[in-house]
Scaffold this motif. Structure first.
Motif, PDB file in Angstrom:
ATOM      1  N   ASN A 245       6.249  -2.859  -0.407  1.00 37.50           N
ATOM      2  CA  ASN A 245       5.587  -2.674   0.874  1.00 37.50           C
ATOM      3  C   ASN A 245       4.664  -3.839   1.206  1.00 37.50           C
ATOM      4  O   ASN A 245       3.935  -4.325   0.355  1.00 37.50           O
ATOM      5  CB  ASN A 245       4.771  -1.387   0.866  1.00 37.50           C
TER       6      ASN A 245
ATOM      7  N   ILE B  31       6.336   0.201   5.119  1.00 40.87           N
ATOM      8  CA  ILE B  31       6.717   1.173   4.102  1.00 40.87           C
ATOM      9  C   ILE B  31       8.224   1.203   4.011  1.00 40.87           C
ATOM     10  O   ILE B  31       8.913   1.185   5.025  1.00 40.87           O
ATOM     11  CB  ILE B  31       6.203   2.577   4.492  1.00 40.87           C
TER      12      ILE B  31
ATOM     13  N   ASP C  57       0.931   7.638   2.092  1.00 41.94           N
ATOM     14  CA  ASP C  57       1.930   7.251   3.091  1.00 41.94           C
ATOM     15  C   ASP C  57       3.313   7.190   2.489  1.00 41.94           C
ATOM     16  O   ASP C  57       4.310   7.444   3.148  1.00 41.94           O
ATOM     17  CB  ASP C  57       1.606   5.867   3.665  1.00 41.94           C
ATOM     18  N   GLN C  58       3.341   6.828   1.220  1.00 39.82           N
ATOM     19  CA  GLN C  58       4.620   6.649   0.573  1.00 39.82           C
ATOM     20  C   GLN C  58       5.314   7.997   0.342  1.00 39.82           C
ATOM     21  O   GLN C  58       6.523   8.104   0.472  1.00 39.82           O
ATOM     22  CB  GLN C  58       4.391   5.920  -0.754  1.00 39.82           C
TER      23      GLN C  58
ATOM     24  N   THR D 201       5.739  10.445   4.907  1.00 37.21           N
ATOM     25  CA  THR D 201       5.770   9.474   5.994  1.00 37.21           C
ATOM     26  C   THR D 201       5.966  10.178   7.327  1.00 37.21           C
ATOM     27  O   THR D 201       6.804  11.056   7.445  1.00 37.21           O
ATOM     28  CB  THR D 201       6.924   8.475   5.779  1.00 37.21           C
TER      29      THR D 201
END
Lengths: 170, 500
Positions: free
Chosen positions: B107, B287, B328-329, B332
Motif C-alpha cells: 500500500n 489499498i 482499512d485493510q 474497506t
C-alpha cells in the motif's frame, strides 16, 4: 420450512446422529468447587466490608447475603442438571462441543479449518487430573471451540490425532 | 521499465531523514501536549525562555535531529533471493525479511507532508501470523511504484494459476477501472451520509476538547458552563429551534468535510485478481485487496442513499495478524456505488452469486416480540427512574410503546436469511437496509444456539463464523438450523478450495 432436497441432499452426514461423549465426572466437582471458592471470596470480602464499615444496616446486609446465597444455590443446581448436556464428539472431518441447559449451544469446527491446538491445565484442574483442549481457527476468538473437563491423556491423544488430520488436509 | 537497482541495498531519499524527524516530533507532542499547553498558557513564557527550559528544549531538538539523521542513514531496503529485506537501526540492528510469496498487499500512502515534499510512504502487509508489517516512511513515487509492481509480481506468480482455475473467469484485461468518484459523485456521497454520525463525532470531539481546556482553565470554564446552563433553562422554543437547526447544519458540514477528506479523488481499479483503491485529500491512501482474502461483501443503503440511487459497499478481508491495527485493510468501504458497480465488485469477489436462486427464511414472530420488549425496557426503564424525581416525565412512557413497536417492526420486516448451494446472505437493517453475502466454503465455525425463549416454538440461531466477522440466522426452525449446519460442514469438508 425448507423444502428442497436438491440443495440439502439426504445422503450428507447428519449431525443429529452424533453421539456426544460426556465429560469426566471430576469436572462437575471442579466447577462446583470453583463456584464455591468464588462465593467464599465474595462472602469474606462482603463480611469484612460490613464489619469495618459500621454504617451498613443489618437488614441490608442480611438481604445482600440472602441474595448471594440464593444465587449460589441456583448456580449449583444449574451445574448439576446441566452437566449431563455437556459433551464433545470428534468425527472424521469435524469436531463438536455441546453445552448449556437453559441456553443450548452446539459448536462445530471442520478439522480443515483448525489453525492450531492448545492444551491448558490450571493449578486446581491439575489436582483433579483435568485439562482443557482449545481449538483455534481464523474466526473470532470468542467463537473458538474448547473442550473442558477431559483428562490430560485424552487431550494429548486428541491433539495428536487432530494434528495428524490437519497435516493430511494441508 | 527503469531500473532503480532494487536488488542492491539502498537508502530512502534524503528527505527521509526529515520524516524521521517529523515522526519523533509528533511522538513527543502526542506524549507531552498537556504539559506544553500548561507551560504556554500558565507559565510566564518570556521569563522561562531565558532559563534552563530553553537549554532543555534545544538539547531535545538536537537529539531528535541527530537521531533522525542516523535512523535515515542506517535504513536500507532491497530485494534479495525473493525476499524483501529492510535493514534498520543504529543502536540496535534490526533486519526484517519478508518472503515475496507471503506479501499480501503493498500500500502506498501520502500524508500532507508527503504531498508537499513529493514523496510517499510504502506499507507492506504480509500473511505470516507473527511478522509485523513493514513500512518505509519516505521514498519517491517512482521507486514506490516500481517496488509495488515487483513485489506484486512475485506474489501473483504463485496465486495466478490457482486463481484462474478456481473461478474460471474469462481473461480480464490487465487493468480495468471500476469506479471513479467525480465532484458530483462526492457531493452525492456527502449528502447521503449518515449525518447522525457526524453529530456524534462533533459531540465526542467537542467533549474531548472541553475536557482538555477544562484542565487548564478551570475557573473560566466553570463560569461559562454556568452561564450556558442558566441560558438553556430560560430559553424558549424559538431559541431551541435555532439550536437544533444549527446542529443539523453543523453535522451536515461535518459529513461533507469528512467525505472530502476521505474520498477525494477516489479511484478503484481492478488488476488481475486484486482491487486497488486510492483516495484521500490530505492523506492519500492506496489499498490493495487480493480477491482470495475477501470473506464477506456487504451492501448498505440508507434512506437518503436510496433516494439518490447509490449504496455503500463494504469489503471484509481476513486479518493477517491476530491483532492488526490496519483497519482499512480489513474493512474497506467503497462509497457511492450504483447497482451496476456493486454487481461488478461483488461478482469479482464472490463469483456469480446472483445466478442461482436462494431459499429464503424469515425469522419467527417471536423475534419481533423480543425486540419490542427489549426496546420497551431500554427506553422505559430510564424514564421510569427519572420520573421518581420528576413525576411529569412519566408522560414520556406513552411515547415509548409506539417507538418500541416501530423499532421491532422495522427490524423484523427487513430481516431475511437466504442460502443456496454456495452462498449465504442476510438482509437486515432498521432504517436502511444491509445485505451481507458470503461464500459457504469459507466458513470457519458453525454454532447453533437455542435460548430458553426459543424452546417453546423450537426455533434457534445459527451463526456462521468467518475469518473476518460472522453472520447469524436468527429464530429459524431448529430443524432448518440443523440441516443448514450439516450442509455447510459437508460443503467445507468436501471443497478442494482454500479459504484464503
Amino acid at each position: 420450512m425448507l423444502e428442497n432436497e436438491q440443495l440439502f441432499p439426504t445422503d450428507i452426514p447428519k449431525c443429529e446422529k452424533i453421539e456426544y461423549i460426556p465429560l469426566l465426572p471430576q469436572y462437575k466437582k471442579l466447577i462446583n468447587i470453583q463456584w464455591i471458592i468464588f462465593f467464599a471470596i465474595l462472602l469474606i470480602g462482603g463480611g469484612t466490608f460490613y464489619f469495618l464499615n459500621g454504617n451498613v444496616g443489618i437488614i441490608w446486609a442480611a438481604g445482600v447475603f440472602a441474595a448471594w446465597g440464593i444465587w449460589l444455590m441456583l448456580k449449583l443446581i444449574l451445574i448439576q442438571i446441566g452437566f449431563d448436556r455437556k459433551g464433545y464428539a470428534v468425527r472424521e472431518h469435524d469436531i463438536h462441543y455441546r453445552t448449556g441447559y437453559f441456553t443450548l449451544k452446539e459448536t462445530s469446527v471442520p478439522i480443515k479449518r483448525i489453525q492450531h491446538i492448545e492444551i491448558r491445565q490450571g493449578l486446581i484442574s491439575k489436582m483433579f487430573g483435568l485439562a482443557k483442549l482449545r481449538v483455534f481457527t481464523a474466526g473470532e476468538s470468542t467463537m473458538d471451540l474448547s473442550i473442558k473437563g477431559i483428562s490430560l491423556e485424552t487431550a494429548e491423544d486428541f491433539k495428536a490425532l487432530l494434528t495428524q488430520k490437519m497435516m493430511i488436509h494441508d | 521499465m527503469t531500473d532503480y537497482s532494487l536488488d542492491k541495498p539502498q537508502r530512502q531519499s534524503a528527505i527521509g531523514s526529515l520524516f524521521f524527524f517529523i515522526y519523533s516530533v509528533q511522538k513527543f507532542l502526542r506524549g507531552f501536549w498537556p504539559l506544553i499547553l500548561i507551560y504556554v498558557f500558565k507559565g510566564d513564557a518570556s521569563r522561562a525562555l531565558n532559563s534552563i527550559t530553553a537549554y532543555v528544549g534545544i538539547g531535545l531538538a538536537l537529539i531528535m535531529i541527530v537521531n533522525s539523521v542516523l535512523s535515515w542513514f542506517n535504513f536500507y531496503f532491497f530485494i534479495k533471493d525473493d525476499e524483501f529485506v529492510v535493514r534498520k537501526g543504529y543502536l540496535k540492528r534490526i533486519v526484517v525479511a519478508v518472503p515475496m510469496e507471503k506479501i499480501v498487499s503493498v500500500n502506498i500512502k501520502q500524508g500532507i507532508f508527503h504531498q508537499i515534499l513529493g514523496v510517499v510512504q510504502l506499507e507492506i502487509d504480509s500473511a505470516g501470523s507473527k511478522t509485523k508489517e513493514v513500512s518505509i516512511p519516505a521514498i519517491s513515487i517512482q521507486i514506490a511504484k516500481e517496488l509495488q509492481s515487483r513485489l506484486q509480481q512475485g506474489q501473483s506468480k504463485l496465486t495466478d494459476e490457482e486463481a484462474t482455475e478456481e473461478n474460471g473467469v474469462e481473461e480480464q484485461p490487465v487493468k480495468k477501472g471500476i469506479l471513479w468518484l467525480s465532484f458530483e459523485d462526492l457531493l452525492r456521497v456527502g449528502i447521503t451520509q449518515n449525518h447522525l454520525r457526524g453529530l456524534a463525532l462533533v459531540a465526542a470531539f467537542g467533549y474531548n476538547i472541553f475536557q482538555g481546556i477544562k484542565d487548564v482553565f478551570k475557573s473560566e470554564v466553570d463560569m461559562v458552563a454556568e452561564k450556558t446552563g442558566s441560558f438553556i433553562e430560560h430559553s424558549n422554543t424559538i431559541v431551541l429551534t435555532v439550536v437544533v437547526v444549527f446542529l443539523v447544519i453543523v453535522s451536515f458540514l461535518i459529513s461533507m468535510i469528512d467525505t472530502w477528506l476521505r474520498y477525494y479523488d477516489f479511484k478503484m481499479v481492478r488488476q488481475k485478481n486484486t482491487f486497488t483503491i486510492s483516495s484521500g485529500l490530505l492523506k492519500k491512501k492506496t489499498i490493495t485487496i487480493p480477491f482470495s482474502r475477501v470473506q464477506m461483501v456487504i451492501q448498505s443503503i440508507n434512506p437518503l442513499q436510496k433516494w439518490a440511487g447509490i449504496s455503500t459497499c463494504k469489503i471484509k478481508q481476513a486479518n493477517s495478524t491476530e491483532q492488526t491495527n490496519n483497519k482499512d485493510q480489513i474493512f474497506t468501504t467503497v462509497p457511492g456505488c450504483n447497482s451496476s458497480h456493486f454487481n461488478e465488485i461483488s461478482k469479482s469477489l464472490l463469483g456469480n452469486w446472483q445466478e442461482n436462486e436462494f431459499l429464503e427464511l424469515k425469522p419467527d414472530k417471536v423475534f419481533a416480540y423480543r425486540i419490542f420488549f427489549i426496546s420497551l425496557l431500554v427506553f422505559g426503564l430510564p424514564i421510569a427512574a427519572i420520573s421518581l424525581a420528576e413525576i411529569k416525565v412519566l408522560w414520556g412512557l406513552t411515547g415509548v410503546i409506539p417507538l418500541a413497536f416501530l423499532i421491532a417492526w422495522g427490524i423484523y420486516r427487513r430481516r431475511k436469511f437466504a442460502i443456496n448451494r454456495d452462498y449465504a446472505k442476510v438482509h437486515s437493517g432498521f432504517v436502511g437496509t444491509d445485505l451481507s453475502v458470503l461464500e459457504l466454503y469459507k466458513v470457519q465455525t458453525v454454532r447453533i444456539k437455542q435460548t430458553i425463549f426459543q424452546r417453546r416454538k423450537n426455533t434457534a440461531n445459527i451463526r456462521l463464523v468467518m475469518a473476518g466477522g460472522s453472520i447469524s440466522f436468527k429464530y429459524i426452525p431448529m430443524s432448518d438450523a440443523i440441516r443448514i449446519k450439516d450442509y455447510i460442514l459437508y460443503q467445507v469438508i468436501s471443497t478442494p478450495k482454500d479459504w484464503m
